[in-house]
Design a protein around this motif. Structure first.
Motif, PDB file in Angstrom:
ATOM      1  N   THR A  41       8.391  33.810 -40.433  1.00 44.79           N
ATOM      2  CA  THR A  41       6.952  34.883 -39.801  1.00 44.79           C
ATOM      3  C   THR A  41       7.318  36.463 -39.881  1.00 44.79           C
ATOM      4  O   THR A  41       6.793  37.189 -38.796  1.00 44.79           O
ATOM      5  N   GLN A  42       8.186  36.276 -40.481  1.00 37.84           N
ATOM      6  CA  GLN A  42       7.351  38.203 -40.593  1.00 37.84           C
ATOM      7  C   GLN A  42       6.925  39.345 -41.254  1.00 37.84           C
ATOM      8  O   GLN A  42       5.746  38.393 -41.972  1.00 37.84           O
ATOM      9  N   SER A  43       6.596  39.992 -40.343  1.00 43.14           N
ATOM     10  CA  SER A  43       5.282  40.556 -40.080  1.00 43.14           C
ATOM     11  C   SER A  43       5.108  41.570 -41.142  1.00 43.14           C
ATOM     12  O   SER A  43       6.065  42.078 -41.274  1.00 43.14           O
ATOM     13  N   ASP A  44       3.466  42.280 -41.208  1.00 38.16           N
ATOM     14  CA  ASP A  44       4.259  43.448 -42.758  1.00 38.16           C
ATOM     15  C   ASP A  44       3.069  43.948 -42.615  1.00 38.16           C
ATOM     16  O   ASP A  44       1.994  44.094 -41.782  1.00 38.16           O
ATOM     17  N   PRO A  45       3.122  45.470 -41.900  1.00 35.52           N
ATOM     18  CA  PRO A  45       2.593  46.926 -41.721  1.00 35.52           C
ATOM     19  C   PRO A  45       1.517  47.435 -42.762  1.00 35.52           C
ATOM     20  O   PRO A  45       0.898  47.355 -42.185  1.00 35.52           O
ATOM     21  N   GLU A  46       2.328  46.409 -44.006  1.00 35.60           N
ATOM     22  CA  GLU A  46       0.986  47.576 -45.168  1.00 35.60           C
ATOM     23  C   GLU A  46      -0.036  46.288 -44.913  1.00 35.60           C
ATOM     24  O   GLU A  46      -1.361  46.951 -45.271  1.00 35.60           O
ATOM     25  N   SER A  47      -0.828  45.609 -44.342  1.00 32.96           N
ATOM     26  CA  SER A  47      -1.084  44.890 -44.482  1.00 32.96           C
ATOM     27  C   SER A  47      -2.665  45.198 -43.288  1.00 32.96           C
ATOM     28  O   SER A  47      -2.002  45.599 -42.594  1.00 32.96           O
ATOM     29  N   GLU A  48      -3.964  44.669 -43.291  1.00 30.62           N
ATOM     30  CA  GLU A  48      -4.592  44.563 -42.532  1.00 30.62           C
ATOM     31  C   GLU A  48      -5.187  43.840 -42.009  1.00 30.62           C
ATOM     32  O   GLU A  48      -6.308  44.104 -41.073  1.00 30.62           O
ATOM     33  N   THR A  49      -4.871  42.031 -42.055  1.00 35.86           N
ATOM     34  CA  THR A  49      -5.268  41.455 -41.363  1.00 35.86           C
ATOM     35  C   THR A  49      -4.611  41.413 -40.010  1.00 35.86           C
ATOM     36  O   THR A  49      -3.686  41.244 -40.507  1.00 35.86           O
ATOM     37  N   THR A  50      -5.106  40.426 -39.298  1.00 40.47           N
ATOM     38  CA  THR A  50      -4.296  40.026 -37.964  1.00 40.47           C
ATOM     39  C   THR A  50      -4.094  38.672 -38.028  1.00 40.47           C
ATOM     40  O   THR A  50      -5.884  37.103 -38.641  1.00 40.47           O
ATOM     41  N   PRO A  51      -3.556  37.852 -38.053  1.00 38.47           N
ATOM     42  CA  PRO A  51      -1.895  38.319 -38.214  1.00 38.47           C
ATOM     43  C   PRO A  51      -1.629  38.254 -39.681  1.00 38.47           C
ATOM     44  O   PRO A  51      -2.258  38.245 -40.525  1.00 38.47           O
ATOM     45  N   SER A  52      -0.519  39.731 -40.158  1.00 37.23           N
ATOM     46  CA  SER A  52      -0.633  40.228 -40.961  1.00 37.23           C
ATOM     47  C   SER A  52       0.514  39.447 -42.386  1.00 37.23           C
ATOM     48  O   SER A  52       0.027  40.145 -43.803  1.00 37.23           O
ATOM     49  N   THR A  53       0.449  38.442 -41.675  1.00 37.60           N
ATOM     50  CA  THR A  53       1.406  37.230 -42.996  1.00 37.60           C
ATOM     51  C   THR A  53       0.760  36.177 -42.815  1.00 37.60           C
ATOM     52  O   THR A  53       0.743  35.586 -41.493  1.00 37.60           O
TER      53      THR A  53
END
Length: 406
Positions: free
Chosen positions: A12-24
């Motif tokens: 479930t690693q998240s991604d700071p570069e993504s602009e969506t929620t959830p980010s991944t």
């Protein structure tokens, strides 16, 4: 233990570069599983919204009016270290010696370096296999909340008011509370189960900001560069060295703040520095931000050109100012810990928590231990007994709150 291991094996690693929620997208895998599990154990009003926020209700079982309380944990893991193919190791009756996580790579979890291990002699410890993080941050918290709710459902003789729970995405990239619907949640106060070692109880955290420093140089052919070339990397080096050298994470503790350079990317023409700024004291926090701006102006004046741009964005603030007016919620948590024979360790968080943002959104939200250690890396571990105690604290908090308002 089975529940926890089942959760950590889901990436479930998240991604700071993504602009969506959830980010991944992969965060949905665990979110959807949690929805089904909440229904299976008998929780009511189980919902999941378009941003993967999972909420559920345990109805009151007492006739008198009791404030609605909540418990919150996040299901994403940090982007700082791999959370793919987590392979937990179970160490029963820990003997206080080195734990070999990975013999092939000579990765050892040693009490000589991580001396907190010694307080868990004789207990069952879950570790990584040296290739990934574990994910106790914060799947231990989710495990504890889920187990406590199941226990309360199966033991209706324990009095409690209405309890709301929420599992959130993207906490590790600072967005865990951004889409949190406080009004829908409907609790008077809540607790994040997201602390570290057994006994931690926290209602102070850093004020936090992120800074991007862009340094402009001038690139010309090095053979003809005299009095023409301006190397942005040298200017960036001046900027870095001009900030207080001892006010960095590796030289600070307690309530001491810092500047933390997290990345450098550059060439002759342009260099970009990324910093995080942290301080518990709001006045010192503002002074740190101003120091970076003043330093940029000073260096620009030395080069007689506008060569540095500093962009600073606030991230979260110290929840203390929102929790102190309702300190009875901290006292309740302290009383619950003592009732289940856990010694409270009340100290400021040298980091952030969803609880900080939630407190400023109108939901006062102190932080309670989840039991893990060495978060965000291959040396992460959690004692099973600490997770059991955290579960007991949740149950006791529910019971004490109901009794306080009889």
């Amino acid at each position: 233990m089975d529940r926890f291991i089942g959760y950590v094996k889901i990436d479930t690693q998240s991604d700071p570069e993504s602009e969506t929620t959830p980010s991944t997208p992969k965060q949905w895998d665990l979110a959807n599983r949690l929805v089904e599990e909440l229904k299976q154990i008998g929780m009511e009003d189980v919902t999941i919204d378009e941003h993967a926020y999972v909420m559920a209700t345990l109805p009151a079982n007492v006739p008198h009016k009791v404030p609605v309380i909540g418990f919150v944990s996040h299901f994403d893991t940090t982007p700082d270290f791999s959370g793919t193919n987590v392979n937990p190791q179970i160490i029963e009756d820990y003997d206080g010696k080195d734990i070999v996580l990975n013999a092939e790579k000579d990765i050892v979890l040693s009490p000589d370096y991580f001396d907190d291990l010694l307080q868990y002699k004789g207990q069952t410890i879950i570790t990584t296999d040296g290739n990934t993080l574990l994910g106790a941050d914060d799947k231990a918290g989710i495990t504890e909340i889920m187990t406590a709710m199941e226990y309360l459902i199966n033991n209706p003789d324990i009095p409690h008011g209405k309890i709301r729970i929420c599992f959130t995405p993207d906490e590790e990239i600072g967005r865990g509370a951004h889409q949190f619907d406080v009004q829908k949640f409907g609790a008077e106060w809540a607790y994040t189960m997201d602390g570290s070692q057994i006994g931690e109880l926290e209602y102070e955290n850093f004020n936090a900001a992120g800074a991007v420093v862009k340094v402009q140089g001038k690139s010309v052919h090095p053979g003809y560069a005299k009095d023409k070339m301006i190397n942005s990397m040298y200017i960036a080096q001046d900027f870095i060295n001009s900030l207080p050298r001892l006010e960095t994470p590796e030289h600070t503790e307690g309530r001491q703040g810092f500047f933390h350079l997290t990345s450098i990317e550059g060439d002759v023409e342009e260099t970009k520095l990324q910093y995080i700024i942290r301080d518990h004291d709001k006045t010192h926090f503002e002074a740190r931000k101003q120091m970076m701006k003043d330093l940029a102006s000073e260096i620009c004046s030395q080069y007689d050109r506008d060569c540095i741009q500093v962009e600073i964005k606030d991230q979260y603030f110290n929840m203390r100012e929102k929790v102190e007016p309702v300190m009875h919620i901290v006292e309740l948590a302290k009383e619950a810990m003592e009732a289940v024979h856990v010694k409270p360790i009340i100290k400021p968080i040298r980091g952030g928590t969803d609880g900080a943002q939630l407190s400023f959104k109108g939901l006062p939200c102190p932080n309670i231990f989840a039991g893990g250690h060495n978060f965000h890396g291959k040396y992460e571990y959690v004692p099973v007994e600490s997770m059991q105690k955290a579960t007991e604290v949740i149950v006791k908090l529910a019971e004490l709150t109901a009794k306080k308002y009889e």
